[in-house]
Each structure stands twice: as C-alpha cells, then as structure tokens.
Design an enzyme around this catalytic site. Sequence first.
Site: not given
Ligand code: GNR
Ligand code: NI
Length: 172
Positions: A46, A51, A94-95, A136-137, A140
């Site tokens: 995601g 980001q 998270c990236l 999660h997204e 952000h």
């Molecule tokens: O790549 C991603 N893997 C992930 C694993 C578990 C819970 C959430 C994520 S999202 C993350 C990519 C990211 O940072 N998206 O904002």
């Molecule tokens: Ni993230």
Amino acid sequence: MAIRKILTVPNPILKQVSKPVKTVTDDTRALMDDMLETMYNAPGIGLAAVQIGVPLNVIVMDLAREDEDPQPRYFINPEILESVDDTKPYQEGCLSVPDVYDDVERPERVKLTYLDYNGERITEWAEGLYAVCIQHEMDHLKGIVFIDYLSRLKRARAVKKVLKGDKLRAAG
Ligand code: GNR
Ligand code: NI
C-alpha cells in the site's frame, strides 16, 4: 510513469493532514500511476500520496500474493463509515519506517466509501489484510504513522534506526 522518492520518518511532511481531491482528473490518475509503480518497486502492499510528498487523500494498494496476477486498487477520498468493535493485532511495517515491524491493534472489519480510478463511488466492507492495510493507509492521510501507536521508547528507537539506515545508505 515514474518511481518517486518515499519519505521516511522523522520527515515533518509525514505529519501533514492530507486534503480531499476536488475532482478526479487525468492528473489524479497520473499521480496514482506513479504511486503504484513506486509501491511495486519498493516493494510494498500500500502507499499513501503523502509518502511521496503529495498531501492529497489518495491511496494505492495491491494485496495479491506473488503467485497471483496483480490486483491494483485505487482509493480517492476514502472515509470509514462503520467499524466493528472486535480488534485484532497484526504485525505492521511501513515504507516510511523501513526495517521496523511491530503489532498494532485495529478493528477487524471496517465499512468504507471511496472513489475509484474512474471517480466512481464504491462502498464496501473490508476485512483481513485489506482492513489492516486500508486503516494503516488512512492513518497516513491524517498524519499518523503506525509507530505513533507504540510506546515512546519503541518509537524513539524506530526513528533512530531509520536515521541510521539513511546515514549508512548516504555513505554508500
Ligand atoms: O508494505 C506495507 N506492508 C504492510 C504490512 C502490514 C501492515 C501494513 C502495511 S502497509 C506497508 C506499505 C506502507 O507503508 N503503506 O503506507
Ligand atoms: Ni505506511
């Protein structure tokens, strides 16, 4: 299409609250195309526009496994309409916080509404990894990163680890 740079903590841009997209246009689609390419390259499941430094309510996602065909998903102006009371922990990453993983508790299922790639409204329930990832997204978009849910000590260690990783990469 282009691969963009993914911002990492403690970049203050990640704390910005993103703004709604007024109209879904070719510019919005070009942004989503770049986001998807950047996400696949990372690789991640995601990515929120903020980001890559664009504080708009835009998310891309692909939850397909490696042995499956790609399933790109696009979310513009997503809103959560309903959440169940049951929560479940999931080990998130998270990236924007590379190489840090920890458990976060979130509602197991959420009902969401959003505009897709073509600007069409979709309203549906998300569960499993889809529910984890969309929450999660959407965090952000509010300037929240998953480490904000951890203890102050764990959060400080996470930021330190990311800064150290940046420094090592800069030194080659
Ligand atoms: O790549 C991603 N893997 C992930 C694993 C578990 C819970 C959430 C994520 S999202 C993350 C990519 C990211 O940072 N998206 O904002
Ligand atoms: Ni993230």
